[in-house]
Design an enzyme around this catalytic site. Structure first.
Site, PDB file in Angstrom:
ATOM      1  N   GLU A   1      24.863 -35.235  51.183  1.00  0.00           N
ATOM      2  CA  GLU A   1      23.642 -34.753  50.635  1.00  0.00           C
ATOM      3  C   GLU A   1      22.649 -35.450  51.104  1.00  0.00           C
ATOM      4  O   GLU A   1      21.396 -35.165  50.701  1.00  0.00           O
ATOM      5  CB  GLU A   1      23.730 -34.679  49.114  1.00  0.00           C
ATOM      6  CG  GLU A   1      25.004 -33.710  48.516  1.00  0.00           C
ATOM      7  CD  GLU A   1      24.533 -32.361  48.495  1.00  0.00           C
ATOM      8  OE1 GLU A   1      23.652 -31.906  48.989  1.00  0.00           O
ATOM      9  OE2 GLU A   1      25.255 -31.535  47.920  1.00  0.00           O
TER      10      GLU A   1
ATOM     11  N   ARG B   1      30.515 -33.868  49.934  1.00  0.00           N
ATOM     12  CA  ARG B   1      29.568 -33.676  50.524  1.00  0.00           C
ATOM     13  C   ARG B   1      28.461 -34.448  50.998  1.00  0.00           C
ATOM     14  O   ARG B   1      28.261 -35.234  49.848  1.00  0.00           O
ATOM     15  CB  ARG B   1      28.758 -32.394  49.862  1.00  0.00           C
ATOM     16  CG  ARG B   1      29.591 -31.036  49.739  1.00  0.00           C
ATOM     17  CD  ARG B   1      28.586 -30.128  49.036  1.00  0.00           C
ATOM     18  NE  ARG B   1      29.521 -29.156  48.963  1.00  0.00           N
ATOM     19  CZ  ARG B   1      29.261 -27.924  48.367  1.00  0.00           C
ATOM     20  NH1 ARG B   1      27.937 -27.311  48.114  1.00  0.00           N
ATOM     21  NH2 ARG B   1      30.150 -26.663  48.274  1.00  0.00           N
TER      22      ARG B   1
ATOM     23  N   ARG C   1      27.963 -31.674  36.992  1.00  0.00           N
ATOM     24  CA  ARG C   1      26.633 -30.802  36.876  1.00  0.00           C
ATOM     25  C   ARG C   1      26.752 -30.023  35.189  1.00  0.00           C
ATOM     26  O   ARG C   1      25.840 -30.052  34.593  1.00  0.00           O
ATOM     27  CB  ARG C   1      26.399 -29.825  37.496  1.00  0.00           C
ATOM     28  CG  ARG C   1      26.234 -30.373  39.047  1.00  0.00           C
ATOM     29  CD  ARG C   1      25.161 -29.614  39.806  1.00  0.00           C
ATOM     30  NE  ARG C   1      24.888 -30.134  40.972  1.00  0.00           N
ATOM     31  CZ  ARG C   1      24.587 -29.609  42.296  1.00  0.00           C
ATOM     32  NH1 ARG C   1      24.089 -28.288  42.220  1.00  0.00           N
ATOM     33  NH2 ARG C   1      24.272 -30.264  43.387  1.00  0.00           N
TER      34      ARG C   1
ATOM     35  N   GLU D   1      21.264 -25.860  39.434  1.00  0.00           N
ATOM     36  CA  GLU D   1      22.477 -24.920  39.738  1.00  0.00           C
ATOM     37  C   GLU D   1      23.667 -25.739  39.306  1.00  0.00           C
ATOM     38  O   GLU D   1      24.083 -26.785  39.803  1.00  0.00           O
ATOM     39  CB  GLU D   1      22.629 -24.642  41.114  1.00  0.00           C
ATOM     40  CG  GLU D   1      23.805 -23.670  41.306  1.00  0.00           C
ATOM     41  CD  GLU D   1      24.286 -23.556  42.713  1.00  0.00           C
ATOM     42  OE1 GLU D   1      23.337 -23.483  43.739  1.00  0.00           O
ATOM     43  OE2 GLU D   1      25.495 -23.319  42.946  1.00  0.00           O
TER      44      GLU D   1
ATOM     45  N   GLU E   1      37.674 -24.814  40.908  1.00  0.00           N
ATOM     46  CA  GLU E   1      37.388 -23.472  41.850  1.00  0.00           C
ATOM     47  C   GLU E   1      38.458 -22.694  41.530  1.00  0.00           C
ATOM     48  O   GLU E   1      39.609 -22.672  41.252  1.00  0.00           O
ATOM     49  CB  GLU E   1      37.626 -24.207  43.223  1.00  0.00           C
ATOM     50  CG  GLU E   1      37.637 -22.979  44.200  1.00  0.00           C
ATOM     51  CD  GLU E   1      35.994 -23.041  44.484  1.00  0.00           C
ATOM     52  OE1 GLU E   1      35.123 -23.553  44.029  1.00  0.00           O
ATOM     53  OE2 GLU E   1      35.716 -22.040  45.214  1.00  0.00           O
TER      54      GLU E   1
HETATM   55  P1  ATP Z   1      22.621 -26.753  45.554  1.00  0.00           P
HETATM   56  O1  ATP Z   1      21.997 -25.844  45.860  1.00  0.00           O
HETATM   57  O2  ATP Z   1      22.326 -27.490  44.252  1.00  0.00           O
HETATM   58  O3  ATP Z   1      23.110 -27.663  46.776  1.00  0.00           O
HETATM   59  P2  ATP Z   1      25.223 -25.479  46.148  1.00  0.00           P
HETATM   60  O4  ATP Z   1      24.556 -24.174  46.556  1.00  0.00           O
HETATM   61  O5  ATP Z   1      25.159 -26.487  47.517  1.00  0.00           O
HETATM   62  O6  ATP Z   1      24.484 -26.178  45.272  1.00  0.00           O
HETATM   63  P3  ATP Z   1      27.900 -24.651  46.099  1.00  0.00           P
HETATM   64  O7  ATP Z   1      28.271 -24.894  47.413  1.00  0.00           O
HETATM   65  O8  ATP Z   1      27.708 -23.120  45.405  1.00  0.00           O
HETATM   66  O9  ATP Z   1      26.498 -25.399  45.578  1.00  0.00           O
HETATM   67  O10 ATP Z   1      28.911 -25.470  44.955  1.00  0.00           O
HETATM   68  C1  ATP Z   1      29.486 -25.134  43.877  1.00  0.00           C
HETATM   69  C2  ATP Z   1      29.295 -25.657  42.905  1.00  0.00           C
HETATM   70  O11 ATP Z   1      29.589 -27.341  43.141  1.00  0.00           O
HETATM   71  C3  ATP Z   1      27.808 -26.159  42.421  1.00  0.00           C
HETATM   72  O12 ATP Z   1      27.246 -25.041  41.522  1.00  0.00           O
HETATM   73  C4  ATP Z   1      27.996 -27.289  41.638  1.00  0.00           C
HETATM   74  O13 ATP Z   1      28.316 -27.142  40.243  1.00  0.00           O
HETATM   75  C5  ATP Z   1      28.771 -28.137  42.465  1.00  0.00           C
HETATM   76  N1  ATP Z   1      28.191 -29.011  43.496  1.00  0.00           N
HETATM   77  C6  ATP Z   1      27.782 -28.608  44.621  1.00  0.00           C
HETATM   78  N2  ATP Z   1      27.210 -29.658  45.357  1.00  0.00           N
HETATM   79  C7  ATP Z   1      27.217 -30.923  44.593  1.00  0.00           C
HETATM   80  C8  ATP Z   1      26.956 -32.178  44.510  1.00  0.00           C
HETATM   81  N3  ATP Z   1      26.459 -32.737  45.784  1.00  0.00           N
HETATM   82  N4  ATP Z   1      27.103 -32.827  43.607  1.00  0.00           N
HETATM   83  C9  ATP Z   1      27.808 -32.254  42.161  1.00  0.00           C
HETATM   84  N5  ATP Z   1      28.075 -31.018  42.280  1.00  0.00           N
HETATM   85  C10 ATP Z   1      27.927 -30.207  43.286  1.00  0.00           C
HETATM   86 ZN    ZN Z   2      34.518 -20.975  46.685  1.00  0.00          ZN
HETATM   87 MG    MG Z   3      24.283 -27.976  48.315  1.00  0.00          MG
END
Ligand code: ATP
Ligand code: ZN
Ligand code: MG
Length: 534
Positions: free
Chosen positions: A337, A335, A473, A437, A354
């Site tokens: 970020e 991703r 995380r 999260e 997952e």
């Molecule tokens: P955030 O709001 O912190 O960006 P998200 O809502 O984008 O999280 P999800 O898309 O729900 O996260 O992804 C599911 C899980 O994947 C998260 O709960 C986290 O454990 C992990 N995750 C997501 N993005 C990242 C990242 N950039 N780095 C590490 N772990 C991640």
């Molecule tokens: Zn999913």
């Molecule tokens: Mg996110």
């Protein structure tokens, strides 16, 4: 949202005086049909006025939520039925002119959309003027999708740019008072050399760091995933664009996707100019490399559950196959970020278990409930963390009619529960920004079974659910609350250490880089000494 337009109905012959009585009668019936299915008649449609000339009957129609295409078709059906019966008048064609869609709020609409003639903002409302449409256009899915898009934009505008609505469901008791550890584990891991920054948001995890990641993941699999009967599958990690179109990620999160391109040709000789250049200059300018690769046809694993829906897409499923309970941990997610990248917490490349499931709505809810219970036990007892659960409503669930009022949520409806863990190094737990999260569980309803056409052989509704466990995380959460000394870790983690001796850390003449980093590593080795493989 409001619609308005002039519907010209071409009849099978000229309209004469004697037809008018029947036309009035027919329009009354049209009026009833335009509000059918709406509890509030304001949301349905109505005929504002009408006139005729030659073979054409012209109606000015307006409506609340009844889309113009649907309204036009209803008009056609009723006219044909009533006028056909009483006056032997048929409908030969429809044409919708001067159609206007009015949205609450100021909404931006892309300039390349079909059927859109112009957009103006008046008094805080957005008015979209559509091109004239004939009957063929009115039946096209493009128009349906355009109107859905406008509806989504309106909902998003109402949400004020917020991606989701957050409500606390449940919170653990205060366990860390005062917190025994308040350092930033991200920093310690880097300084002590357990991880080394590879590139922006990417790390190399040395064997000892890999061990720690595996430790939390294994305990999770052992305590949560396997006892509930989920079985492992291996999903691809590079997705054709088409998959992202179906899941909606390509529209919703295109700014976070990492794309992949194939070379334009397999013939190495065609690269000669580039390879010679790199040989002599010892550099690889991306814009030069870009000339030799195709446009991106793929994006890298984003949500990690996409291939699951793809697999069942187009298939017929019977009760015997349900529910399906799988998990995948075969590779990283990617991703972009941007400015949010930090330590191991928010990275470009991360690892995740997952968990995915497919079933009837009852099955999907019940699996989610089992999983939720197991997660709670995992956080509260197994890892002994300070945690909380929140109900998050992503904006896109509202317009589909699944969430009427976000303040009163029904946990058994489609939606997402986030798991959050307090990071003491970030500050007091009262401050929302100190929580991370770590994972979530979602029920998607038919969000994926519909676009992928996953169907039940006897027509039952099928739902899906997924849950993401981000290894980085969870590891950071444990370290942030408990520190690096296993004596302060929960028993399950210590048992893991006893059963699986950790590998030695990396110590080189020049690594770890700093004096303080070396000291931290020495401390860490002291903590681990009774478990280390020797
Ligand atoms: P955030 O709001 O912190 O960006 P998200 O809502 O984008 O999280 P999800 O898309 O729900 O996260 O992804 C599911 C899980 O994947 C998260 O709960 C986290 O454990 C992990 N995750 C997501 N993005 C990242 C990242 N950039 N780095 C590490 N772990 C991640
Ligand atoms: Zn999913
Ligand atoms: Mg996110």
């Amino acid at each position: 949202m409001r619609f308005r337009g002039r519907l010209r109905v071409e009849l099978s012959r000229e309209i004469v005086e004697e037809d008018l009585e029947a036309i009035r009668e027919a329009l009354e019936a049209v009026g009833h049909h335009l509000v059918k299915g709406f509890r509030n008649p304001e949301e349905g449609g109505r005929v504002e006025s009408w006139s005729y000339s030659g073979r054409v009957l012209e109606l000015v129609i307006s409506s609340g939520r009844l889309r113009l295409d649907e309204a036009s078709m209803r008009v056609r059906r009723v006219l044909e039925e009533v006028l056909g019966r009483s006056r032997r008048l048929g409908v030969r064609g429809l044409r919708l002119e001067d159609a206007v869609v009015e949205l609450d709020g100021e909404v931006r609409v892309g300039g390349r959309l079909p059927f859109v003639r112009g957009v103006e903002v008046v008094g805080g409302r957005t008015v979209i003027h559509l091109e004239p449409m004939d009957e063929g256009d009115l039946k096209r899915p493009i128009l349906l999708r355009l109107l859905r898009l406008l509806n989504e934009k309106e909902v998003r505008a109402r949400w004020g740019g917020k991606a989701e609505h957050w409500q606390l469901i449940k919170q653990s008791r205060v366990k860390l008072e005062p917190p025994p550890y308040t350092d930033d584990p991200n920093k310690v891991l880097e300084e002590a050399g357990l991880v080394k920054r590879f590139s922006v948001g990417q790390w190399l995890y040395t064997p000892l760091a890999a061990y720690l990641l595996r430790m939390v993941r294994e305990v999770f699999l052992e305590e949560v995933v396997r006892p509930l009967g989920f079985v492992e599958a291996v999903f691809p990690k590079m997705y054709p664009l088409e998959v992202g179109l179906r899941t909606g990620h390509l529209r919703g999160t295109v700014n976070s996707l990492v794309f992949a391109s194939l070379p334009k040709t397999y013939d190495i000789e065609e690269f000669e100019e580039l390879t010679d250049y790199m040989y002599v200059m010892d550099e690889a300018p991306p814009e030069e490399v870009g000339r030799y690769v195709r446009y991106p046809e793929y994006f890298l694993c984003f949500a990690q559950c996409e291939p699951f829906y793809w697999f069942f897409g187009g298939e017929l499923v019977d009760d015997g196959a349900l529910p399906v309970k799988w998990y995948d941990m075969s590779g990283p997610s990617f991703r972009w970020e941007s400015g949010g990248i930090y330590g191991l917490e928010r990275v470009i490349e991360f690892h995740r278990v997952e968990v995915v499931w497919l079933g009837t709505p009852e099955q999907v809810v019940s699996i989610r409930n089992d999983l939720l219970k197991a997660y709670e036990r995992f956080m509260d007892e197994v890892l002994d963390l300070e945690w909380r659960l929140a109900w998050v409503t992503p904006w896109y669930y509202e317009q589909s009619g699944t969430v009427e009022k976000v303040e009163e949520f029904d946990i058994d409806r489609p939606g997402t529960i986030d798991f959050e863990v307090w990071l003491p190094y970030r500050g007091p737990r009262e401050d929302r920004k100190t929580w991370l999260e770590v994972g979530n569980i979602s029920i998607h309803g038919t969000k994926f079974t519909e676009p992928f056409r996953i169907r039940h052989n006897r027509g039952r509704t099928l739902w899906t659910g997924c849950s993401g466990f981000g290894s980085q995380r969870w590891l950071i959460s444990v370290l942030a609350q408990k520190g690096f000394n296993p004596e302060n870790w929960p028993p399950k983690l210590r048992e893991y250490l006893e059963r699986n001796p950790p590998p030695d850390p990396v110590v080189l003449v020049t690594y770890p880089k700093t004096q303080s980093g070396r000291r931290e590593l020495e401390q860490l080795v002291k903590y681990l000494s009774k478990y280390l493989r020797r």
